[in-house]
Write a protein that holds these residues in place. Structure first.
Motif, PDB file in Angstrom:
ATOM      1  N   VAL A 138      71.103  69.180  45.522  1.00 29.17           N
ATOM      2  CA  VAL A 138      70.174  68.342  46.274  1.00 29.17           C
ATOM      3  C   VAL A 138      69.062  67.915  45.325  1.00 29.17           C
ATOM      4  O   VAL A 138      68.586  68.712  44.522  1.00 29.17           O
ATOM      5  CB  VAL A 138      69.584  69.165  47.439  1.00 29.17           C
ATOM      6  CG1 VAL A 138      68.352  68.488  48.012  1.00 29.17           C
ATOM      7  CG2 VAL A 138      70.642  69.383  48.508  1.00 29.17           C
ATOM      8  N   ALA A 168      65.221  66.386  45.587  1.00 26.90           N
ATOM      9  CA  ALA A 168      64.114  66.022  46.480  1.00 26.90           C
ATOM     10  C   ALA A 168      63.166  65.125  45.687  1.00 26.90           C
ATOM     11  O   ALA A 168      63.516  63.982  45.384  1.00 26.90           O
ATOM     12  CB  ALA A 168      63.429  67.283  46.992  1.00 26.90           C
ATOM     13  N   GLY A 169      62.026  65.640  45.262  1.00 30.75           N
ATOM     14  CA  GLY A 169      61.108  64.810  44.471  1.00 30.75           C
ATOM     15  C   GLY A 169      61.522  64.696  43.013  1.00 30.75           C
ATOM     16  O   GLY A 169      61.009  63.851  42.275  1.00 30.75           O
ATOM     17  N   GLY A 170      62.425  65.555  42.586  1.00 28.53           N
ATOM     18  CA  GLY A 170      62.939  65.471  41.218  1.00 28.53           C
ATOM     19  C   GLY A 170      61.997  65.994  40.142  1.00 28.53           C
ATOM     20  O   GLY A 170      62.328  65.961  38.954  1.00 28.53           O
ATOM     21  N   GLN A 171      60.861  66.515  40.523  1.00 29.18           N
ATOM     22  CA  GLN A 171      59.858  66.887  39.509  1.00 29.18           C
ATOM     23  C   GLN A 171      60.214  68.153  38.758  1.00 29.18           C
ATOM     24  O   GLN A 171      59.717  68.402  37.673  1.00 29.18           O
ATOM     25  CB  GLN A 171      58.477  67.009  40.156  1.00 29.18           C
ATOM     26  CG  GLN A 171      57.985  65.707  40.738  1.00 29.18           C
ATOM     27  CD  GLN A 171      57.970  64.604  39.693  1.00 29.18           C
ATOM     28  OE1 GLN A 171      57.187  64.626  38.763  1.00 29.18           O
ATOM     29  NE2 GLN A 171      58.862  63.636  39.834  1.00 29.18           N
ATOM     30  N   SER A 172      61.070  68.962  39.321  1.00 25.21           N
ATOM     31  CA  SER A 172      61.579  70.115  38.579  1.00 25.21           C
ATOM     32  C   SER A 172      63.012  69.874  38.143  1.00 25.21           C
ATOM     33  O   SER A 172      63.409  70.256  37.050  1.00 25.21           O
ATOM     34  CB  SER A 172      61.512  71.379  39.441  1.00 25.21           C
ATOM     35  OG  SER A 172      60.168  71.718  39.683  1.00 25.21           O
ATOM     36  N   LEU A 173      63.773  69.223  39.009  1.00 29.72           N
ATOM     37  CA  LEU A 173      65.193  69.056  38.700  1.00 29.72           C
ATOM     38  C   LEU A 173      65.420  68.055  37.562  1.00 29.72           C
ATOM     39  O   LEU A 173      66.256  68.282  36.686  1.00 29.72           O
ATOM     40  CB  LEU A 173      65.938  68.602  39.969  1.00 29.72           C
ATOM     41  CG  LEU A 173      67.460  68.504  39.846  1.00 29.72           C
ATOM     42  CD1 LEU A 173      68.060  69.837  39.394  1.00 29.72           C
ATOM     43  CD2 LEU A 173      68.086  68.064  41.157  1.00 29.72           C
ATOM     44  N   THR A 189      57.730  67.835  46.189  1.00 29.54           N
ATOM     45  CA  THR A 189      57.690  68.174  47.615  1.00 29.54           C
ATOM     46  C   THR A 189      57.422  69.658  47.833  1.00 29.54           C
ATOM     47  O   THR A 189      57.729  70.499  46.986  1.00 29.54           O
ATOM     48  CB  THR A 189      59.019  67.820  48.305  1.00 29.54           C
ATOM     49  OG1 THR A 189      60.064  68.641  47.752  1.00 29.54           O
ATOM     50  CG2 THR A 189      59.359  66.341  48.114  1.00 29.54           C
ATOM     51  N   ASP A 239      53.281  77.521  42.277  1.00 28.47           N
ATOM     52  CA  ASP A 239      52.100  77.976  43.011  1.00 28.47           C
ATOM     53  C   ASP A 239      52.332  78.181  44.498  1.00 28.47           C
ATOM     54  O   ASP A 239      51.557  78.889  45.145  1.00 28.47           O
ATOM     55  CB  ASP A 239      50.976  76.953  42.820  1.00 28.47           C
ATOM     56  CG  ASP A 239      50.440  76.978  41.395  1.00 28.47           C
ATOM     57  OD1 ASP A 239      50.008  78.059  40.949  1.00 28.47           O
ATOM     58  OD2 ASP A 239      50.468  75.930  40.723  1.00 28.47           O
ATOM     59  N   LEU A 282      67.158  73.220  52.861  1.00 30.07           N
ATOM     60  CA  LEU A 282      65.929  73.607  53.554  1.00 30.07           C
ATOM     61  C   LEU A 282      65.422  72.376  54.293  1.00 30.07           C
ATOM     62  O   LEU A 282      65.261  71.313  53.678  1.00 30.07           O
ATOM     63  CB  LEU A 282      64.890  74.085  52.544  1.00 30.07           C
ATOM     64  CG  LEU A 282      63.504  74.422  53.114  1.00 30.07           C
ATOM     65  CD1 LEU A 282      63.562  75.651  54.018  1.00 30.07           C
ATOM     66  CD2 LEU A 282      62.505  74.642  51.990  1.00 30.07           C
TER      67      LEU A 282
HETATM   68  C1  LIG Z   1      54.245  67.935  34.736  1.00 34.34           C
HETATM   69  C2  LIG Z   1      54.533  68.857  35.870  1.00 34.34           C
HETATM   70  C3  LIG Z   1      53.610  69.828  36.188  1.00 34.34           C
HETATM   71  C4  LIG Z   1      53.844  70.686  37.243  1.00 34.34           C
HETATM   72  N1  LIG Z   1      52.892  71.627  37.526  1.00 34.34           N
HETATM   73  C5  LIG Z   1      53.090  72.451  38.571  1.00 34.34           C
HETATM   74  C6  LIG Z   1      52.115  73.422  38.929  1.00 34.34           C
HETATM   75  O1  LIG Z   1      51.039  73.496  38.326  1.00 34.34           O
HETATM   76  N2  LIG Z   1      52.376  74.235  39.954  1.00 34.34           N
HETATM   77  C7  LIG Z   1      53.541  74.150  40.677  1.00 34.34           C
HETATM   78  O2  LIG Z   1      53.722  74.910  41.591  1.00 34.34           O
HETATM   79  N3  LIG Z   1      54.463  73.231  40.376  1.00 34.34           N
HETATM   80  C8  LIG Z   1      54.276  72.386  39.357  1.00 34.34           C
HETATM   81  N4  LIG Z   1      55.235  71.444  39.057  1.00 34.34           N
HETATM   82  C9  LIG Z   1      56.492  71.402  39.855  1.00 34.34           C
HETATM   83  C10 LIG Z   1      56.322  70.532  41.063  1.00 34.34           C
HETATM   84  O3  LIG Z   1      55.505  71.188  41.983  1.00 34.34           O
HETATM   85  C11 LIG Z   1      57.660  70.195  41.675  1.00 34.34           C
HETATM   86  O4  LIG Z   1      57.422  69.138  42.527  1.00 34.34           O
HETATM   87  C12 LIG Z   1      58.337  71.249  42.507  1.00 34.34           C
HETATM   88  O5  LIG Z   1      58.511  72.409  41.760  1.00 34.34           O
HETATM   89  C13 LIG Z   1      59.707  70.817  42.949  1.00 34.34           C
HETATM   90  O6  LIG Z   1      59.652  69.878  43.988  1.00 34.34           O
HETATM   91  P1  LIG Z   1      60.580  68.603  43.971  1.00 34.34           P
HETATM   92  O7  LIG Z   1      60.505  67.979  45.301  1.00 34.34           O
HETATM   93  O8  LIG Z   1      60.226  67.740  42.848  1.00 34.34           O
HETATM   94  O9  LIG Z   1      62.022  69.264  43.798  1.00 34.34           O
HETATM   95  P2  LIG Z   1      63.257  68.811  42.904  1.00 34.34           P
HETATM   96  O10 LIG Z   1      62.877  68.787  41.489  1.00 34.34           O
HETATM   97  O11 LIG Z   1      63.891  67.602  43.452  1.00 34.34           O
HETATM   98  O12 LIG Z   1      64.229  70.047  43.175  1.00 34.34           O
HETATM   99  C14 LIG Z   1      63.960  71.329  42.656  1.00 34.34           C
HETATM  100  C15 LIG Z   1      65.095  72.278  43.035  1.00 34.34           C
HETATM  101  O13 LIG Z   1      65.058  72.564  44.411  1.00 34.34           O
HETATM  102  C16 LIG Z   1      66.237  72.127  45.082  1.00 34.34           C
HETATM  103  N5  LIG Z   1      65.800  71.523  46.334  1.00 34.34           N
HETATM  104  C17 LIG Z   1      64.767  70.670  46.490  1.00 34.34           C
HETATM  105  N6  LIG Z   1      64.579  70.408  47.799  1.00 34.34           N
HETATM  106  C18 LIG Z   1      65.522  71.090  48.470  1.00 34.34           C
HETATM  107  C19 LIG Z   1      65.817  71.235  49.856  1.00 34.34           C
HETATM  108  N7  LIG Z   1      65.099  70.631  50.804  1.00 34.34           N
HETATM  109  N8  LIG Z   1      66.839  72.034  50.181  1.00 34.34           N
HETATM  110  C20 LIG Z   1      67.557  72.673  49.244  1.00 34.34           C
HETATM  111  N9  LIG Z   1      67.310  72.589  47.927  1.00 34.34           N
HETATM  112  C21 LIG Z   1      66.305  71.800  47.555  1.00 34.34           C
HETATM  113  C22 LIG Z   1      66.887  71.158  44.119  1.00 34.34           C
HETATM  114  O14 LIG Z   1      68.271  71.156  44.270  1.00 34.34           O
HETATM  115  C23 LIG Z   1      66.468  71.709  42.786  1.00 34.34           C
HETATM  116  O15 LIG Z   1      67.300  72.757  42.419  1.00 34.34           O
HETATM  117  C24 LIG Z   1      55.043  70.580  38.006  1.00 34.34           C
HETATM  118  C25 LIG Z   1      55.970  69.597  37.676  1.00 34.34           C
HETATM  119  C26 LIG Z   1      55.731  68.735  36.626  1.00 34.34           C
HETATM  120  C27 LIG Z   1      56.741  67.685  36.300  1.00 34.34           C
END
Ligand SMILES: Cc1cc2nc3c(=O)[nH]c(=O)nc-3n(C[C@H](O)[C@H](O)[C@H](O)COP(=O)(O)OP(=O)(O)OC[C@H]3O[C@@H](n4cnc5c(N)ncnc54)[C@H](O)[C@@H]3O)c2cc1C
Lengths: 272, 807
Positions: free
Chosen positions: A30, A32-37, A111, A124, A167
């Motif tokens: 999956v 979501a926002g892609g910020q970790s993936l 997200t 966090d 989720l």
């Molecule tokens: C430069 C930078 C700095 C950051 N600093 C911080 C920080 O200080 N503190 C902090 O906490 N985070 C930080 N982050 C991470 C950020 O908070 C991400 O947004 C978060 O970790 C993941 O959310 P996402 O929606 O982008 O998930 P995604 O990257 O899209 O997904 C992350 C993982 O979760 C899974 N996933 C996502 N949503 C679902 C769902 N609904 N159901 C099942 N699986 C799912 C995906 O398959 C993947 O494995 C940072 C990221 C970046 C790029």
């Protein structure tokens, strides 16, 4: 950097998304926002065969009032969490924690649900979710199920989610009127926490009626400082510093931070 | 000379290049798309030291879109050895430096194979299908261990020692014998400092495009040095120099990191020649960190002798400098650039400098902002604080006692330089005033006596540096292979507009704006009427490029000389046109007139007359264009006083900069806005060395800080509001009176911050803390632990490979 090739799928309902996950098998993910993936993909630390983008599922965004608790859609962005008035009124800790996450660009895409599913021990949002007794509402091929945060975070980047589950919502009990604070120590603004402490405190008649304390990045997952919490019940505010010593018994740097930051987080939460 | 109504020099002009740079409306190298272009991807060694047993490319070659896969063996006959232009001693040992490893890899990140494909995605995919069989060798990482020669980086050299370079004031005749001074001294201090390894974090990753069509090799590269690159690529590849054109289009930062002839530039050229098609390579950030050269990385053993009354007498510097695995363009010379700066602004009687350059299995080091001089400034400014502590003296007052007074210039230093001008008293007075030194000292005393968990410290750095690289004869004496002059051309277009061609190669500094301001004043033309061309060897064939805070002091001077030539000729023509004696011609605000008459010809009239050439004086060539090349007689010596107040949280070890005052004397200021910008950026990078940045290798030689989640570059959010001010003692070595400002902030700030933190916690028993002063290191030092306590910082992407959170 360039990720390996993958198929991109765009479901329009949660059920369709689950069906796609089942059909694509274990190597699908999956997004979501892609910020970790996306960073993981670009560094080729993972090479899923298919990405199922849940970004278009409007049913997963937003915060709803559900009586004694709030329901936070998994796709609610950090930016939305920061500005949501229900969260502000009933789960202030989540807002304060989210304020410290990354930078504005990341907060507009990343997200709440994605952070929890990614389960980065330095992330966090895990510690406050644990401390606030959040419950994960999960959709899978067998229907819906609920998993409390204490069972959801299984370990290092590991959750109770099965590969074919999504989720969808996070249920957070209301903490109306509680003081809250997130004390985060990181080296530069965009760096991850070395250690951070999430605290929420309910004061009643000059004493602490209840406290919630969650620790970020002191283990393979979030840690709840239950000893600190129970030591504070019924105590005056002046008991905080002694109670905070129970946050960790070790001698290392992070143990020290756990104690110092717990003290500071609780003190600030009480001060409101 | 002459000026428009309001002089341009001194005006805080907004930078004319910014709109296109900031909005991306320009040609960065990676934006170029050429018909039939191939894409190159580089397979890099995951191990730091190994023999290559075999490379199997068969799977990769068969992948879709792949044109060819090349190994070092395929290119062995044509790739030669990457150039090192600075053999610092006659007997310096230099290993062969193949752009693509042939039978051995010597650092993790070294290029071992290339995939050339029809798009960048397919090229990246095929990398994973190349199978390399490595036979691992023992890894040499630690400088002191490397000197034991137990394991060798380059077995064929027989030692890890590349060269030893010595300066001795007794031998040079610039001072007494340091051993005598130390033997007879009342106070002798010996300290060892570590300059950690840093990574020049330019914003635009490196990128190269080579077009082999039309019987030319046109090379676009995100480089600081198009001219040197052209020369060196011709020398290494054997392609005739006039068949090579190098273009540095707009380039997004360098900080010395793009002062290089990179393996990838040569490889793109060789591949384009082989394939007969254009080739592009653009690196990722991690690739940049793994393979672009690093900076600093020295161990400094410093011995300082003094009298009890505070007068310093002798300074002995023994350096170990980490070269990494190869000698790149100026690798061996970087620590030597510092050799002349350890004595700084102080009057030492004796000075000895010994530097040993050492090979390790790490990325090669080379120029990084300040290049040798920050290291020197750090050491001496730390030592002056140590001496103040030893003698129980106020650190500023002790410096004052020892520095060169303003009426002692020009001053011949113990290191053999002549400082032409300076006024350390004036800069210091201004800084002390802005900083409120005494109020901070009072607060410090209060916090100490109340045992406040947050302690306050004050750090001083009264620095100087040598800029304006460089007099060619000095470079020759230092065995550097090139000269240090700079050139400029002015083309007077028939409509009166002006094209300036400079041999400097700006990559973010704002030369277009500053060069326009200078020409506008000199020729009396509007600022907007000047266009500055740079970075293309076809239009600007002669230049020595941009680094070492040289562009304005050397290139700006060439420009002034070219403008003067234009005017001299225009004056002759104007006299002819106005039918008067040349001696009676006056020039002001862009117009020639005959003294005591109302006869006037604008410069535009004269330019047109020269261009049409209908009526020129006997023997005069048409046109007013002029060229000039300037070779400086001396360096320039910016100086200043920086003061830093920090708060140290003794419970967490966290350091916060409370206030920072930088008073710099960079001579005449052409554009105060740009100077402030240079100082701000420089401070950020110097503070980053003190508190945040460090390239860390694990015990296998893997760089564990290969993303910006691990290599901590501070942003505006982490830095205080800088208070900057200036004093202006013009340089006497150039007509503009300018000294250079590109590196001042970086050079000055690192010791100011570290001195400040130590000042905050010294009363708690802390003597030293190794850079960067991470919270964990500060906390550990406060607990009485070793200064270098820290666990290595966490791995990839903040927390992906580890418990995360850099402590
Ligand atoms: C430069 C930078 C700095 C950051 N600093 C911080 C920080 O200080 N503190 C902090 O906490 N985070 C930080 N982050 C991470 C950020 O908070 C991400 O947004 C978060 O970790 C993941 O959310 P996402 O929606 O982008 O998930 P995604 O990257 O899209 O997904 C992350 C993982 O979760 C899974 N996933 C996502 N949503 C679902 C769902 N609904 N159901 C099942 N699986 C799912 C995906 O398959 C993947 O494995 C940072 C990221 C970046 C790029």
């Amino acid at each position: 950097m360039i990720p390996a090739e993958f198929r991109y799928l765009c479901p329009s309902t949660v059920d369709e998304a689950v069906r796609m996950l089942v059909e694509e098998g274990e190597d699908a993910k999956v997004i979501a926002g892609g910020q970790s993936l996306v960073p993981v993909l670009r560094m080729r630390l993972a090479a899923p065969t298919a990405l199922i983008d849940i970004g278009g599922l409007t049913e997963l965004t937003g915060v709803r009032d559900d009586g004694d608790s709030l329901l936070i859609g998994a796709m609610t962005t950090h930016y939305e969490v920061q500005r949501d008035h229900l969260i502000h009124d009933h789960a202030l800790l989540l807002k304060l924690v989210t304020d410290t996450v990354a930078d504005p660009q990341v907060r507009h895409r990343g997200t709440f649900g994605g952070s929890l599913c990614h389960a980065d021990p330095a992330g966090d949002l895990l510690a406050p979710a644990l401390a606030l007794d959040a419950v994960m509402i999960i959709a899978g091929p067998g229907g819906r199920r609920e998993v409390p945060a204490s069972e959801f975070f299984v370990g290092y980047f590991e959750t109770a989610l099965a590969p074919d589950e999504i989720l969808i919502d996070v249920r957070v009990p209301k903490y109306t009127g509680w003081g809250a604070h997130y004390e985060k120590l990181n080296r530069v603004a965009q760096a991850w926490s070395i250690v951070a402490v999430a605290a929420a405190v309910q004061i009643s008649g000059g004493t602490i009626a209840a406290a919630r304390v969650g620790l970020t990045n002191v283990g393979s997952g979030p840690v709840r400082a239950v000893d600190v919490e129970s030591a504070l019940v019924g105590q005056p505010v002046s008991a905080i510093s002694d109670a905070a010593l129970l946050a960790s018994s070790g001698d290392g740097y992070k143990d020290n931070l756990a104690r110092v930051l717990t003290d500071r987080a609780l003190t600030a939460a009480v001060a409101g | 000379m002459t000026a428009t109504a309001e002089p341009e020099v001194g005006k805080a002009r907004l930078r004319k290049e910014d709109a296109r740079l900031i909005t991306g409306q320009t040609k960065w190298t990676d934006n170029l798309q050429l018909t039939g272009m191939l894409h190159m991807a580089v397979l890099r060694s995951p191990v730091a030291h190994a023999r290559i047993r075999s490379i199997d490319c068969s799977r990769a070659t068969a992948m879709p879109g792949v044109a060819i896969v090349l190994t070092g063996e395929d290119l062995a006959a044509e790739q030669g050895s990457l150039p090192c232009a600075w053999p610092i001693t006659e007997d310096m040992l230099a290993p062969a430096a193949p752009a693509l490893a042939v039978d051995q890899v010597n650092f993790a990140g070294e290029a071992v194979a290339l995939v050339i494909a029809d798009n960048a995605y397919r090229a990246a995919d095929a990398l994973a299908a190349i199978d390399v069989d490595y036979d691992e060798l023992p890894v040499v990482l630690d400088l002191e261990e490397a000197l034991q020669d137990n394991d060798l980086v380059h077995p064929d050299l027989g030692t890890n020692k590349s060269a030893t370079w010595i300066f001795d004031s007794a031998e040079a005749g610039s001072g007494t014998n340091v051993e005598d001074e130390i033997a007879s001294a009342e106070v002798v201090l010996e300290r060892t400092f570590r300059q950690q390894r840093l990574i020049p974090s330019f914003m635009e990753p490196r990128s190269v495009v080579v077009d082999p069509s039309a019987d030319m090799f046109t090379i676009w590269s995100a480089t600081q040095i198009p001219h040197i690159l052209r020369w060196m690529l011709a020398a290494v590849s054997g392609i005739a120099e006039h068949r090579i054109r190098v273009i540095a289009p707009d380039v997004g930062g360098g900080f010395g990191g793009k002062l290089q002839v990179t393996p990838e530039e040569l490889l793109c050229l060789l591949v384009a020649r082989r394939m007969g098609r254009p080739v592009k390579w653009t690196e990722s950030r991690t690739e940049s960190m793994l393979s672009g050269h690093h900076g600093r990385d020295q161990i400094q053993k410093i011995t300082l002798s003094a009298r009890r009354d505070g007068m310093v007498t002798g300074l002995k510097v023994e350096l170990l400098a980490d070269m990494g695995a190869y000698l790149r363009l100026v690798t061996p010379g970087i620590p030597i650039l510092g050799a002349f700066m350890f004595n700084a602004i102080y009057k030492f009687a004796a000075y000895r400098f010994v530097c040993t350059n050492v090979f390790t299995n790490k990325v090669p080091t080379d120029a990084y902002r300040g290049a040798g001089r920050p290291e020197a400034t750090f050491a001496i400014e730390r030592m002056m604080d140590e001496l103040a502590v030893e003698l129980g003296r106020d650190p500023m007052e002790l410096r004052q006692q020892n520095w060169i007074k303003h009426d002692e210039f020009p001053f011949s230093t113990v290191a053999g330089l002549t400082y032409d001008s300076g006024n350390y008293e004036a800069a210091t007075d201004r800084a002390m005033e802005l900083f409120d030194y005494s109020a901070l000292r009072e607060e410090q005393a209060r916090r100490r006596s109340s045992r406040d968990p947050v302690q306050v410290g004050i750090g001083i750095s009264t620095y100087t540096e040598m800029c304006g690289l460089a007099p060619s004869r000095v470079l020759g004496a230092l065995r550097y292979a090139a000269g240090g002059w700079e050139s400029a051309s002015i083309r007077m277009l028939p409509t009166g507009k002006v094209e300036v061609i400079t041999g400097t190669s700006p990559h973010g500094q704002g030369h277009e704006t500053v060069w326009s301001q200078i020409v506008a004043d000199r020729l009396g033309v509007p600022f907007e009427d000047v266009e500055v061309l740079h970075g293309d060897t076809a239009s600007s064939h002669r230049g020595m490029d941009s680094y070492g805070s040289r562009s304005l002091a050397v290139g700006g001077t060439a420009l002034v000389h070219a403008a003067d030539k234009v005017l001299a000729k225009a004056r002759r023509l104007a006299a002819h046109m106005m039918e008067c004696d040349e001696a009676d011609v006056e020039f002001a605000t862009g117009s020639f007139s005959v003294r005591g008459t109302s006869t006037v010809r604008s410069l535009g009239d004269v330019v047109l007359a020269a261009h049409v050439a209908h009526d020129l004086p006997e023997g005069m060539e048409p046109g007013l264009d002029a060229d000039a090349t300037f070779d400086p007689d001396n360096f320039s010596f910016p100086h200043g006083t920086h003061l830093c107040a920090t708060e140290v949280d003794t419970q967490t070890g966290m350091v916060r900069i409370r206030s920072y005052v930088a008073v710099d004397d960079v001579g005449t200021v052409v554009n105060p806005l740009i100077v402030d910008g240079q100082v701000h950026g420089g401070l950020a990078q110097g503070i980053a060395q003190a508190l945040y940045e460090e390239a860390i290798h694990d015990e296998t030689g893997t760089l564990t800080t290969a993303t910006f989640a691990d290599y901590l570059v501070p942003s505006a959010a982490d830095l205080p509001a800088f208070m900057t001010a200036r004093t202006a003692t013009p340089a006497t070595s150039n007509p503009l009176g300018v000294k250079g400002v590109g590196e001042a902030g970086t050079i000055a700030s690192t010791p100011a911050v570290v001195n400040s933190v130590l000042d905050a916690v010294r009363h708690l028993g802390v003597r030293d803390i190794e850079m960067p002063l991470s919270p964990e290191r500060v906390w550990t030092a406060l607990r009485g632990g070793a200064a270098e306590a820290s666990t290595p910082a966490a791995g990839g992407l903040g927390s992906i490979d580890s418990q995360g959170g850099q402590s």
